[in-house]
Design a protein around this motif. Structure first.
Motif, mmCIF file in Angstrom:
data_model
loop_
_atom_site.group_PDB
_atom_site.id
_atom_site.type_symbol
_atom_site.label_atom_id
_atom_site.label_comp_id
_atom_site.label_asym_id
_atom_site.label_seq_id
_atom_site.Cartn_x
_atom_site.Cartn_y
_atom_site.Cartn_z
ATOM 1 N N HIS A 169 3.881 51.794 32.510
ATOM 2 C CA HIS A 169 4.418 50.471 32.707
ATOM 3 C C HIS A 169 4.802 49.988 33.764
ATOM 4 O O HIS A 169 5.706 48.962 33.816
ATOM 5 C CB HIS A 169 5.278 50.382 31.510
ATOM 6 N N THR A 170 4.621 50.875 34.969
ATOM 7 C CA THR A 170 4.952 50.472 36.376
ATOM 8 C C THR A 170 4.221 49.343 37.041
ATOM 9 O O THR A 170 3.147 49.216 36.697
ATOM 10 C CB THR A 170 4.968 51.610 37.138
ATOM 11 N N THR A 171 4.533 48.530 37.728
ATOM 12 C CA THR A 171 3.819 47.616 38.223
ATOM 13 C C THR A 171 2.869 48.120 39.332
ATOM 14 O O THR A 171 3.200 49.039 40.137
ATOM 15 C CB THR A 171 4.573 46.568 39.247
ATOM 16 N N ALA A 172 1.584 47.654 39.277
ATOM 17 C CA ALA A 172 0.419 48.188 40.200
ATOM 18 C C ALA A 172 0.728 47.985 41.354
ATOM 19 O O ALA A 172 0.623 48.821 42.435
ATOM 20 C CB ALA A 172 -0.657 47.996 39.626
ATOM 21 N N GLY A 173 0.702 46.605 41.807
ATOM 22 C CA GLY A 173 0.725 46.391 43.083
ATOM 23 C C GLY A 173 -0.408 46.229 44.001
ATOM 24 O O GLY A 173 -0.433 46.139 45.344
ATOM 25 N N PHE A 174 -1.520 46.664 43.564
ATOM 26 C CA PHE A 174 -2.688 46.674 44.520
ATOM 27 C C PHE A 174 -3.885 45.822 43.740
ATOM 28 O O PHE A 174 -3.565 45.631 42.593
ATOM 29 C CB PHE A 174 -3.337 47.959 44.484
ATOM 30 N N LEU A 234 -12.295 41.805 34.509
ATOM 31 C CA LEU A 234 -12.692 41.130 33.449
ATOM 32 C C LEU A 234 -11.916 40.458 32.536
ATOM 33 O O LEU A 234 -11.644 39.357 31.632
ATOM 34 C CB LEU A 234 -13.663 41.711 32.591
ATOM 35 N N ILE A 235 -10.375 40.929 32.559
ATOM 36 C CA ILE A 235 -9.294 40.412 32.098
ATOM 37 C C ILE A 235 -8.152 39.930 33.081
ATOM 38 O O ILE A 235 -8.498 40.583 34.022
ATOM 39 C CB ILE A 235 -8.564 41.405 31.174
ATOM 40 N N ALA A 236 -7.423 39.218 32.634
ATOM 41 C CA ALA A 236 -6.281 38.550 33.615
ATOM 42 C C ALA A 236 -5.642 39.731 34.287
ATOM 43 O O ALA A 236 -5.205 40.540 33.558
ATOM 44 C CB ALA A 236 -5.218 37.820 32.872
ATOM 45 N N TYR A 237 -5.626 39.950 35.502
ATOM 46 C CA TYR A 237 -4.972 40.938 36.329
ATOM 47 C C TYR A 237 -4.229 40.507 37.657
ATOM 48 O O TYR A 237 -5.182 39.642 38.171
ATOM 49 C CB TYR A 237 -5.818 41.992 36.357
ATOM 50 N N SER A 238 -3.058 40.728 37.911
ATOM 51 C CA SER A 238 -2.706 40.278 39.145
ATOM 52 C C SER A 238 -1.691 41.456 39.738
ATOM 53 O O SER A 238 -1.107 42.106 38.898
ATOM 54 C CB SER A 238 -1.730 39.095 39.135
ATOM 55 N N ALA A 239 -1.918 41.432 40.943
ATOM 56 C CA ALA A 239 -1.136 42.714 41.604
ATOM 57 C C ALA A 239 0.394 42.872 41.448
ATOM 58 O O ALA A 239 1.035 43.722 40.954
ATOM 59 C CB ALA A 239 -1.406 42.614 43.213
ATOM 60 N N GLN A 240 0.967 41.504 41.326
ATOM 61 C CA GLN A 240 2.506 41.473 41.224
ATOM 62 C C GLN A 240 3.034 41.488 39.897
ATOM 63 O O GLN A 240 4.101 42.423 39.577
ATOM 64 C CB GLN A 240 3.047 40.414 41.960
ATOM 65 N N ALA A 241 2.085 41.234 38.762
ATOM 66 C CA ALA A 241 2.452 41.212 37.418
ATOM 67 C C ALA A 241 1.967 42.209 36.610
ATOM 68 O O ALA A 241 2.420 42.456 35.517
ATOM 69 C CB ALA A 241 2.230 39.579 36.797
ATOM 70 N N SER A 242 0.865 42.869 36.729
ATOM 71 C CA SER A 242 0.088 43.705 35.987
ATOM 72 C C SER A 242 0.667 45.106 36.296
ATOM 73 O O SER A 242 1.069 45.314 37.491
ATOM 74 C CB SER A 242 -1.307 43.699 36.169
ATOM 75 N N TYR A 263 0.081 49.586 35.849
ATOM 76 C CA TYR A 263 -0.824 50.619 35.833
ATOM 77 C C TYR A 263 -1.738 50.642 34.932
ATOM 78 O O TYR A 263 -3.065 50.947 34.877
ATOM 79 C CB TYR A 263 -0.574 51.982 36.213
ATOM 80 N N GLY A 264 -1.226 50.587 33.583
ATOM 81 C CA GLY A 264 -1.858 50.589 32.249
ATOM 82 C C GLY A 264 -3.079 49.580 32.205
ATOM 83 O O GLY A 264 -4.038 49.665 31.755
ATOM 84 N N ARG A 265 -2.258 48.091 32.798
ATOM 85 C CA ARG A 265 -3.510 46.933 32.915
ATOM 86 C C ARG A 265 -4.847 47.286 33.633
ATOM 87 O O ARG A 265 -5.758 46.985 33.440
ATOM 88 C CB ARG A 265 -2.559 45.796 33.242
ATOM 89 N N ALA A 266 -4.353 47.988 34.855
ATOM 90 C CA ALA A 266 -5.379 48.479 35.605
ATOM 91 C C ALA A 266 -6.505 49.442 35.141
ATOM 92 O O ALA A 266 -7.700 49.359 35.403
ATOM 93 C CB ALA A 266 -4.784 49.134 37.060
ATOM 94 N N PHE A 267 -5.677 50.148 34.455
ATOM 95 C CA PHE A 267 -6.579 51.266 33.502
ATOM 96 C C PHE A 267 -7.679 50.249 32.637
ATOM 97 O O PHE A 267 -8.893 50.556 32.662
ATOM 98 C CB PHE A 267 -5.798 51.944 32.541
ATOM 99 N N TRP A 268 -7.028 49.461 31.924
ATOM 100 C CA TRP A 268 -7.902 48.577 31.169
ATOM 101 C C TRP A 268 -9.149 47.827 31.927
ATOM 102 O O TRP A 268 -10.343 47.833 31.614
ATOM 103 C CB TRP A 268 -7.255 47.619 30.104
ATOM 104 N N VAL A 269 -8.838 47.241 33.301
ATOM 105 C CA VAL A 269 -9.618 46.650 34.003
ATOM 106 C C VAL A 269 -10.603 47.587 34.192
ATOM 107 O O VAL A 269 -11.787 47.129 34.302
ATOM 108 C CB VAL A 269 -8.901 46.286 35.193
ATOM 109 N N GLY A 270 -10.329 48.746 34.587
ATOM 110 C CA GLY A 270 -11.239 49.839 35.208
ATOM 111 C C GLY A 270 -12.237 50.180 33.910
ATOM 112 O O GLY A 270 -13.512 50.248 34.154
ATOM 113 N N LEU A 271 -11.730 50.252 32.712
ATOM 114 C CA LEU A 271 -12.428 50.916 31.768
ATOM 115 C C LEU A 271 -13.369 49.721 31.422
ATOM 116 O O LEU A 271 -14.754 49.955 31.126
ATOM 117 C CB LEU A 271 -11.675 50.938 30.535
ATOM 118 N N LEU A 272 -12.943 48.450 31.228
ATOM 119 C CA LEU A 272 -13.894 47.396 30.887
ATOM 120 C C LEU A 272 -15.174 47.195 31.936
ATOM 121 O O LEU A 272 -16.261 46.913 31.653
ATOM 122 C CB LEU A 272 -13.213 46.001 30.934
#
Lengths: 336, 397
Positions: B63-68, B74-82, B84-93
């Motif tokens: 749940h920590t902010t990714a920052g990269f 394919l899904i909404a992602y931004s470095a400041q708001a997303s 590490y969990g979101r980054a995982f889903w981005v990579g998986l998709l």
């Protein structure tokens, strides 16, 4: 897949070996220092065609070997990529990491590392093709930027563009080699890394003169060697090796005059060369530990000059890395 | 193992520890206990050592902010708001995207080349064998690097982009195509498409029944094409085209707007599809050769020509042989997509076990999650293929 196996091995190491706090003893018994190095960055860590390593970080490792064994060549350099370096140190594959690594709070705490000091004050910059006619990083809105994975660079890049409401398309590569090749092939408008790295990588491009480094430095990148958390004796050895090199420059002790200096009557120098006090023994080393460092490797100024400064191909200005009494911020606590 | 005693004789009295059943159970329980103990010891020792080394552990980083930034999301992602969990889903998709499209292309290409290799036309057969022997004997990583450099070197820079009519741009930053924006009333088109599919299936069922009864064939393919493509197009025209396009625009550095296909994605997709197709071609060829030649001769003697023989007699029987090895090729393709790290495509391994692992330093957790994901993808693929296999398998009486 190799990486997965390496990390599985790490898990096994964590599981099997109870973390040894005796790094200095292990190194002495082994008769060899294992040093995690860059391997692809001129000026910091790069083997030449004969397999002889040179660089600022490489000399930091040689200095530690000299302090322990009196022989600067008892070092095995292990080349590591940016994203694999911490795992290699945590798992004990290397005794220390001297690989142009930025000192940050999270690396100091949650990664289980201890940074011993700063051997190069750096900052992140950008390199672009001259044909783009860009003179400032602030003009890079909308540009594609090639960057290496697993670095503070990757995060600073995102921060820099975000803070200025600019957009960047980042293309991330596993190693600096791949990133710079893609930049050279025209995949990106800009390449970003620490400024020292930009000057070093520029030398490797097909036409170095077609590229310029932009003036903006967008971050603080204090680079320094790091060791595992939890072994204070080893931490002290590595820390004071670096401090000795900086102190030697301040005391004007060089690899050329070190033999005369052992006869000096100046109390600061007497403590340094071990003719007064037992500062080497306190570290778990010999009396002449600092003499060996300077004799076999040199003081900080000499090392800087031949690897990245005026005596090297990179010709980087010393800037912040000048001694504190010469207008820079390099400063070491005294030996006493 | 029990020993059959002659009927009538009283069972010999044995001590319980000499009873083979009791013994075998005891051995298995003991083995399980030893394995369980080793796993427990290893896990608790690892946790203790991580703690002693002051390395963070646990899954709080999720749940920590990714920052990269990530180049393809394919899904909404931004470095400041997303996170590490979101980054995982981005990579998986991204992994699933390249694996899914790769499997479709590799299957089509593999079937075509596998059948071509059996062609009576000398040139076609030799060209197909040449393809198979060249491609499957060169390491995939080299092929990926080749495709990536071929893509980058062959294409022009942004300023000299190839402009393809219809607002498409092609350069070494990627392929940029107009993005369709669906307006009001587009739902009718979607409904028409659904109706077309249902209609085609019904027509196929009816045509088959009629053929069984009367022997008359119906033009199933043309009718299905008209229903699935023609009907939605007709509705689109009637509802006055509720569809607009966002066209890519050339900027100072890059083209923005529209749909962007990255060169990294294209190179990985080409490399994986072409490589796996060579193996699928061999699987298909083996499957077809496994069908007895007598089947073909029987079909010919019934008056069937070569194409219907292949389609109706040979391929359905060959599928029984083809499906199991085909499944493992699909699994290989998915797992090989991890080579994306070499060419900068942001797949799960590149994003998660690359950047996230390095930024958090939590190797054990991150690698465990990644391995669990690949295991799940592989088991799910196997399951689907096994269900299909059991449907077409020969039912023996």
């Amino acid at each position: 897949m190799n990486r997965i196996f390496a990390i599985l091995a790490l898990a096994v190491v964590f599981a099997a070996q109870s973390a040894s706090a005796q790094t200095l003893k292990t190194v002495k018994d082994r008769g060899m220092l294992n040093c995690g190095s860059n391997g692809t960055l001129a000026g910091f860590g790069l083997p030449d065609a004969q397999g002889k390593w040179t660089g600022l970080d490489v000399d930091s490792c040689r200095a530690i070997a000299a302090a322990i064994f009196g022989d600067a060549n008892k070092v095995k350099f292990v080349p590591l990529s940016a994203k694999d370096r911490f795992t290699a140190l945590q798992s004990g594959e290397v005794d220390l990491l001297a690989r142009n690594t930025t000192w940050t709070s999270s690396r100091d705490t949650s990664l289980g590392l201890n940074f011993v000091g700063v051997n190069y004050y750096d900052g992140q910059g950008f390199m672009v093709r001259k044909t783009l006619k860009v003179n400032s990083a602030l003009e890079l809105n909308g540009a594609s930027v090639c960057v290496q994975q697993g670095t503070t660079t990757e995060l600073n890049l995102s921060d820099f563009f975000r803070a200025r409401n600019m957009q960047a398309k980042t293309v991330t590569f596993a190693t600096a080699n791949e990133a710079i090749k893609a930049y050279d092939a025209g995949r990106c408008d800009a390449y970003t890394t620490d400024a020292s790295g930009l000057y070093a990588e520029r030398l490797r491009l097909a036409n170095a003169n077609d590229h310029i480094v932009l003036p903006e430095i967008i971050s603080k990148e204090p680079l320094g060697p790091a060791v595992r958390h939890g072994d204070d004796q080893w931490f002290d050895v590595v820390k004071w090796t670096l401090n000795a090199m900086i102190n030697a420059e301040e005391l004007n002790i060089t690899s050329k005059n070190i033999d005369e200096m052992t006869k000096s009557t100046n109390p600061d120098i007497k403590r340094f060369v071990g003719t007064e006090g037992n500062y080497g023994e306190q570290l778990g080393l010999g009396k002449d530990w600092a003499v060996n460092i300077i004799k076999h490797v040199g003081n900080y100024g000499e090392v800087f000059d031949r690897n990245v400064g005026a005596g090297s191909l990179l010709k980087i200005d010393r800037g912040l890395n000048k001694l504190w009494n010469k207008g820079g911020i390099q400063y070491a606590p005294p030996i006493r | 193992m029990s020993i059959d005693l002659p009927a009538g004789s009283p069972p010999a009295r044995v001590a319980f520890y000499n009873d083979p059943k009791v013994r075998s159970i005891a051995y298995q329980v003991a083995l399980c206990a030893v394995i369980g103990f080793l796993v427990y010891e290893a896990a608790s020792n690892a946790i203790a050592n991580l703690e002693r080394a002051r390395i963070a552990s646990g899954f709080g980083f999720w749940h920590t902010t990714a920052g990269f930034d990530i180049s393809q999301t394919l899904i909404a992602y931004s470095a400041q708001a997303s996170t590490y969990g979101r980054a995982f889903w981005v990579g998986l998709l991204n992994t699933l995207l390249v694996a899914g499209i790769g499997i479709v292309i590799a299957t089509i290409l593999g079937f075509v080349i596998g059948i071509a290799r059996l062609s009576k036309n000398w040139l076609v057969a030799k060209a197909a064998s040449g393809y198979v022997e060249t491609i499957r004997n060169i390491p995939l990583l080299l092929q990926l690097l080749f495709w990536y450099n071929a893509v980058l070197k062959a294409l022009p820079e942004m300023r000299d982009s190839y402009k393809i009519p219809g607002g498409i741009f092609l350069n070494n930053r990627g392929l940029f195509v107009p993005e369709p924006i669906f307006g009001n009333g587009f739902s009718f088109v979607v409904i028409a498409f659904g109706v077309g599919i249902v209609g085609s299936i019904s027509f196929y069922v009816w045509a088959r029944k009629r053929q069984e009864q009367t022997g008359q064939q119906a033009p199933v393919f043309s009718v299905a094409l008209a229903l699935v493509i023609g009907l939605p197009l007709a509705v689109l025209a009637l509802s006055e085209f509720p569809l607009t396009f966002e066209y890519p625009q050339g900027g100072r550095f890059n083209i923005s707007g529209g749909i962007e296909v990255l060169p990294e994605f294209a190179a990985l997709l080409f490399g994986l599809s072409i490589y796996t197709a060579a193996f699928i071609a061999e699987v298909v060829r083996a499957g077809i050769l496994a069908v007895s030649h007598g089947q073909t001769e029987a079909a010919y003697s019934l008056g069937l020509r070569a194409p219907p023989t292949l389609r109706l007699i040979v391929v359905p029987q060959a599928m029984r042989v083809i499906i199991p090895p085909l499944t493992s090729q699909y699994l290989n393709l998915t797992k090989n997509s991890t080579l994306a790290v070499a060419i900068g495509y942001p797949d799960l391994v590149q994003v998660f076990t690359g950047t996230v692992l390095n930024q958090t330093g939590q190797a054990v957790e991150v690698v465990a999650i990644t391995m669990a994901v690949y295991l799940t993808i592989s088991l799910a693929t196997s399951l689907l293929m096994n269900v299909y296999n059991s449907r077409i398998a020969l039912v023996e009486r």
